[in-house]
Design an enzyme around this catalytic site. Structure first.
Site, PDB file in Angstrom:
ATOM      1  N   GLY A 100       5.767   1.194  -7.849  1.00 36.72           N
ATOM      2  CA  GLY A 100       4.498   0.568  -7.467  1.00 36.72           C
ATOM      3  C   GLY A 100       3.556   1.559  -6.803  1.00 36.72           C
ATOM      4  O   GLY A 100       3.897   2.728  -6.609  1.00 36.72           O
ATOM      5  N   ASP A 114      17.150  -3.538  -7.715  1.00 35.57           N
ATOM      6  CA  ASP A 114      16.504  -4.853  -7.684  1.00 35.57           C
ATOM      7  C   ASP A 114      16.877  -5.467  -6.339  1.00 35.57           C
ATOM      8  O   ASP A 114      18.055  -5.759  -6.094  1.00 35.57           O
ATOM      9  CB  ASP A 114      17.025  -5.706  -8.858  1.00 35.57           C
ATOM     10  CG  ASP A 114      16.469  -7.116  -8.842  1.00 35.57           C
ATOM     11  OD1 ASP A 114      15.917  -7.555  -7.803  1.00 35.57           O
ATOM     12  OD2 ASP A 114      16.591  -7.814  -9.861  1.00 35.57           O
ATOM     13  N   ILE A 115      15.915  -5.660  -5.463  1.00 38.43           N
ATOM     14  CA  ILE A 115      16.243  -6.066  -4.087  1.00 38.43           C
ATOM     15  C   ILE A 115      16.732  -7.518  -4.000  1.00 38.43           C
ATOM     16  O   ILE A 115      17.166  -7.946  -2.930  1.00 38.43           O
ATOM     17  CB  ILE A 115      15.077  -5.815  -3.095  1.00 38.43           C
ATOM     18  CG1 ILE A 115      13.859  -6.675  -3.422  1.00 38.43           C
ATOM     19  CG2 ILE A 115      14.734  -4.331  -3.023  1.00 38.43           C
ATOM     20  CD1 ILE A 115      12.832  -6.726  -2.281  1.00 38.43           C
ATOM     21  N   TYR A 148       1.921 -16.290  -1.784  1.00 39.09           N
ATOM     22  CA  TYR A 148       2.193 -14.874  -1.489  1.00 39.09           C
ATOM     23  C   TYR A 148       2.274 -14.660   0.029  1.00 39.09           C
ATOM     24  O   TYR A 148       3.235 -14.072   0.533  1.00 39.09           O
ATOM     25  CB  TYR A 148       1.100 -14.010  -2.108  1.00 39.09           C
ATOM     26  CG  TYR A 148       1.132 -12.559  -1.685  1.00 39.09           C
ATOM     27  CD1 TYR A 148       2.088 -11.684  -2.180  1.00 39.09           C
ATOM     28  CD2 TYR A 148       0.184 -12.055  -0.784  1.00 39.09           C
ATOM     29  CE1 TYR A 148       2.111 -10.342  -1.786  1.00 39.09           C
ATOM     30  CE2 TYR A 148       0.199 -10.720  -0.396  1.00 39.09           C
ATOM     31  CZ  TYR A 148       1.165  -9.865  -0.894  1.00 39.09           C
ATOM     32  OH  TYR A 148       1.183  -8.547  -0.506  1.00 39.09           O
ATOM     33  N   LYS A 152       5.594 -13.624   2.156  1.00 39.24           N
ATOM     34  CA  LYS A 152       5.610 -12.357   2.894  1.00 39.24           C
ATOM     35  C   LYS A 152       5.922 -12.624   4.374  1.00 39.24           C
ATOM     36  O   LYS A 152       6.639 -11.848   5.010  1.00 39.24           O
ATOM     37  CB  LYS A 152       4.277 -11.615   2.747  1.00 39.24           C
ATOM     38  CG  LYS A 152       4.024 -11.043   1.356  1.00 39.24           C
ATOM     39  CD  LYS A 152       4.960  -9.902   0.978  1.00 39.24           C
ATOM     40  CE  LYS A 152       4.738  -8.652   1.798  1.00 39.24           C
ATOM     41  NZ  LYS A 152       5.628  -7.540   1.333  1.00 39.24           N
ATOM     42  N   TRP A 205      -5.549  -4.583   1.801  1.00 40.81           N
ATOM     43  CA  TRP A 205      -6.494  -4.139   0.768  1.00 40.81           C
ATOM     44  C   TRP A 205      -6.266  -2.668   0.397  1.00 40.81           C
ATOM     45  O   TRP A 205      -7.197  -1.839   0.456  1.00 40.81           O
ATOM     46  CB  TRP A 205      -7.928  -4.316   1.250  1.00 40.81           C
ATOM     47  CG  TRP A 205      -8.373  -5.726   1.459  1.00 40.81           C
ATOM     48  CD1 TRP A 205      -7.609  -6.843   1.591  1.00 40.81           C
ATOM     49  CD2 TRP A 205      -9.735  -6.178   1.562  1.00 40.81           C
ATOM     50  NE1 TRP A 205      -8.399  -7.947   1.773  1.00 40.81           N
ATOM     51  CE2 TRP A 205      -9.708  -7.562   1.769  1.00 40.81           C
ATOM     52  CE3 TRP A 205     -10.971  -5.533   1.524  1.00 40.81           C
ATOM     53  CZ2 TRP A 205     -10.873  -8.331   1.916  1.00 40.81           C
ATOM     54  CZ3 TRP A 205     -12.124  -6.290   1.675  1.00 40.81           C
ATOM     55  CH2 TRP A 205     -12.078  -7.667   1.861  1.00 40.81           C
TER      56      TRP A 205
HETATM   57  N1  NAP Z   1      -1.812  -3.427  -2.530  1.00 38.71           N
HETATM   58  C1  NAP Z   1      -2.307  -4.066  -1.479  1.00 38.71           C
HETATM   59  O1  NAP Z   1      -3.521  -4.295  -1.378  1.00 38.71           O
HETATM   60  C2  NAP Z   1      -1.412  -4.514  -0.372  1.00 38.71           C
HETATM   61  C3  NAP Z   1      -1.987  -5.111   0.764  1.00 38.71           C
HETATM   62  C4  NAP Z   1      -1.168  -5.534   1.802  1.00 38.71           C
HETATM   63  C5  NAP Z   1       0.202  -5.354   1.708  1.00 38.71           C
HETATM   64  N2  NAP Z   1       0.755  -4.804   0.600  1.00 38.71           N
HETATM   65  C6  NAP Z   1       2.208  -4.662   0.545  1.00 38.71           C
HETATM   66  O2  NAP Z   1       2.515  -3.309   0.281  1.00 38.71           O
HETATM   67  C7  NAP Z   1       3.765  -3.232  -0.399  1.00 38.71           C
HETATM   68  C8  NAP Z   1       3.625  -2.347  -1.625  1.00 38.71           C
HETATM   69  O3  NAP Z   1       2.706  -2.963  -2.508  1.00 38.71           O
HETATM   70  P1  NAP Z   1       2.005  -2.214  -3.714  1.00 38.71           P
HETATM   71  O4  NAP Z   1       0.559  -2.335  -3.500  1.00 38.71           O
HETATM   72  O5  NAP Z   1       2.619  -0.889  -3.928  1.00 38.71           O
HETATM   73  O6  NAP Z   1       2.407  -3.213  -4.886  1.00 38.71           O
HETATM   74  P2  NAP Z   1       2.830  -2.911  -6.389  1.00 38.71           P
HETATM   75  O7  NAP Z   1       2.071  -1.765  -6.931  1.00 38.71           O
HETATM   76  O8  NAP Z   1       2.769  -4.227  -7.077  1.00 38.71           O
HETATM   77  O9  NAP Z   1       4.335  -2.452  -6.244  1.00 38.71           O
HETATM   78  C9  NAP Z   1       5.371  -3.363  -5.957  1.00 38.71           C
HETATM   79  C10 NAP Z   1       6.623  -2.817  -6.585  1.00 38.71           C
HETATM   80  O10 NAP Z   1       7.691  -3.714  -6.272  1.00 38.71           O
HETATM   81  C11 NAP Z   1       8.529  -3.772  -7.399  1.00 38.71           C
HETATM   82  N3  NAP Z   1       9.355  -4.967  -7.416  1.00 38.71           N
HETATM   83  C12 NAP Z   1       9.011  -6.242  -7.730  1.00 38.71           C
HETATM   84  N4  NAP Z   1      10.101  -7.034  -7.658  1.00 38.71           N
HETATM   85  C13 NAP Z   1      11.136  -6.228  -7.287  1.00 38.71           C
HETATM   86  C14 NAP Z   1      12.508  -6.449  -7.060  1.00 38.71           C
HETATM   87  N5  NAP Z   1      13.071  -7.672  -7.193  1.00 38.71           N
HETATM   88  N6  NAP Z   1      13.288  -5.410  -6.696  1.00 38.71           N
HETATM   89  C15 NAP Z   1      12.754  -4.177  -6.564  1.00 38.71           C
HETATM   90  N7  NAP Z   1      11.461  -3.894  -6.781  1.00 38.71           N
HETATM   91  C16 NAP Z   1      10.667  -4.925  -7.136  1.00 38.71           C
HETATM   92  C17 NAP Z   1       7.579  -3.750  -8.580  1.00 38.71           C
HETATM   93  O11 NAP Z   1       8.290  -3.325  -9.727  1.00 38.71           O
HETATM   94  P3  NAP Z   1       7.950  -3.931 -11.176  1.00 38.71           P
HETATM   95  O12 NAP Z   1       6.524  -3.581 -11.429  1.00 38.71           O
HETATM   96  O13 NAP Z   1       8.930  -3.251 -12.061  1.00 38.71           O
HETATM   97  O14 NAP Z   1       8.176  -5.412 -11.032  1.00 38.71           O
HETATM   98  C18 NAP Z   1       6.554  -2.719  -8.118  1.00 38.71           C
HETATM   99  O15 NAP Z   1       6.936  -1.420  -8.529  1.00 38.71           O
HETATM  100  C19 NAP Z   1       4.169  -4.668  -0.680  1.00 38.71           C
HETATM  101  O16 NAP Z   1       5.058  -5.114   0.311  1.00 38.71           O
HETATM  102  C20 NAP Z   1       2.872  -5.442  -0.555  1.00 38.71           C
HETATM  103  O17 NAP Z   1       3.104  -6.784  -0.194  1.00 38.71           O
HETATM  104  C21 NAP Z   1      -0.019  -4.358  -0.436  1.00 38.71           C
END
Ligand code: NAP
Length: 285
Positions: free
Chosen positions: A12, A38-39, A124, A128, A149
């Site tokens: 991700g 896979d968590i 969501y 979380k 964001w």
């Molecule tokens: N992006 C934002 O704006 C934002 C804002 C606030 C907080 N966050 C938090 O930041 C963290 C990282 O988010 P991100 O932006 O990097 O999101 P992302 O690009 O969607 O990455 C999330 C990753 O988690 C993986 N994943 C999903 N289900 C899984 C499972 N069961 N086991 C292991 N891996 C799994 C996905 O893999 P697949 O694609 O293969 O499913 C993806 O690679 C998350 O906790 C998110 O809630 C993000």
């Protein structure tokens, strides 16, 4: 230098960037994509005492989660708890990433601090928040780091990347002006995560977002200005013009006050971060 950094969700945006940033600083990195760890299932056998696990894995599709609450809960709550339990079992530390979407009170207008009451509006956000609780129940010494964001701003699917592509054309774009948050550059978030991994910051809950508050409209105008496009091509609209399955908070900016007292270096302002993340488009030079 911290012990080995172990990253879940390494395919991700945050996980991938963090793995690169940690490796470029000469750290020992073990990065797992979703197919490698896979968590929702058991942890890999390589996890060891002294590791610092950063849980970047999550079900992040906010709108999709509304119709897939069970799947979102399995990853964001049960899965996060699994990671914490695995860390507790082997003697690893854990930094778990959470979100500004754990907040959402109507009428909010000052940045949320670490001890403010939560109140998620969406599946969501609720899953979380349940993940925060599951993590701290399984491993009370874990860090829960809320961010907001997040963007990389290059060629991915994040908001900044999308607005840069729009700015490169000639169309106008309508952007919501009634959702306010703390836009955060992924590089600044990763620097904060690596500082926490080093030790010396007190938990359990921290906020790591670029300072200040902006609406999506403000952010879009700033992106246009940054790449040399006309910000007047961005027009403000209300969220009612872009109905989505999941409700978003009208205000979810995060305060760094409590985290700074806990020893975390405050992140730069969102506008400065945008300027460092986004360089002008070649065609506008
Ligand atoms: N992006 C934002 O704006 C934002 C804002 C606030 C907080 N966050 C938090 O930041 C963290 C990282 O988010 P991100 O932006 O990097 O999101 P992302 O690009 O969607 O990455 C999330 C990753 O988690 C993986 N994943 C999903 N289900 C899984 C499972 N069961 N086991 C292991 N891996 C799994 C996905 O893999 P697949 O694609 O293969 O499913 C993806 O690679 C998350 O906790 C998110 O809630 C993000």
């Amino acid at each position: 230098m911290a012990d080995r950094i172990v990253i879940t969700g390494a395919g991700g945006m945050v996980g991938r960037f963090l793995a690169g940033q940690a490796a470029s600083q000469g750290r020992d990195v073990l990065a797992y994509t979703s197919s490698e760890w896979d968590i929702t299932g058991p942890a890999p056998g390589e996890l060891a005492a002294g590791d610092v696990v950063v849980n970047c894995a999550a079900f992040t599709q906010v709108d999709l989660a509304e119709g897939e609450a069970e799947r979102a809960h399995a990853v964001n709550a049960t899965g996060a708890g699994n990671v914490a339990a695995a860390c507790a079992r082997v003697g690893a530390s854990l930094i778990h990433i959470s979100t500004d979407y754990v907040f959402g009170a109507a009428g909010a207008h000052v940045p949320y601090d670490i001890d403010d009451a939560t109140g998620p509006l969406s599946v969501y956000g609720r899953t979380k928040l349940a993940g925060e609780h599951a993590v701290l129940a399984a491993l009370p010494t874990a860090y829960v780091v809320r961010t907001s964001w997040v963007y990389e701003g290059a060629d991915g699917g994040d908001f900044v990347a999308a607005m840069r592509r729009t700015a490169a054309g000639s169309d106008t774009v309508d952007v919501v002006a009634d959702q306010i948050g703390s836009p955060t550059y992924v590089g600044d978030l990763c620097a904060a995560l690596l500082q926490i991994a080093e030790g010396g910051v007190r938990g359990p809950i921290l906020h790591a977002a670029n300072a200040g508050a902006a609406s999506r409209f403000d952010q879009a105008q700033a992106i246009f200005a940054e790449v040399g496009a006309d910000p007047a091509r961005v027009r403000p609209v209300g969220s009612d013009r872009h109905p989505r399955p999941a409700p978003r908070p009208s205000y979810s900016a995060l305060s760094a006050a409590g985290s700074t007292r806990a020893g975390l270096t405050p992140l730069q302002g969102w506008r400065e971060a945008l300027a460092t993340a986004v360089r002008p488009l070649p065609s506008t030079r």
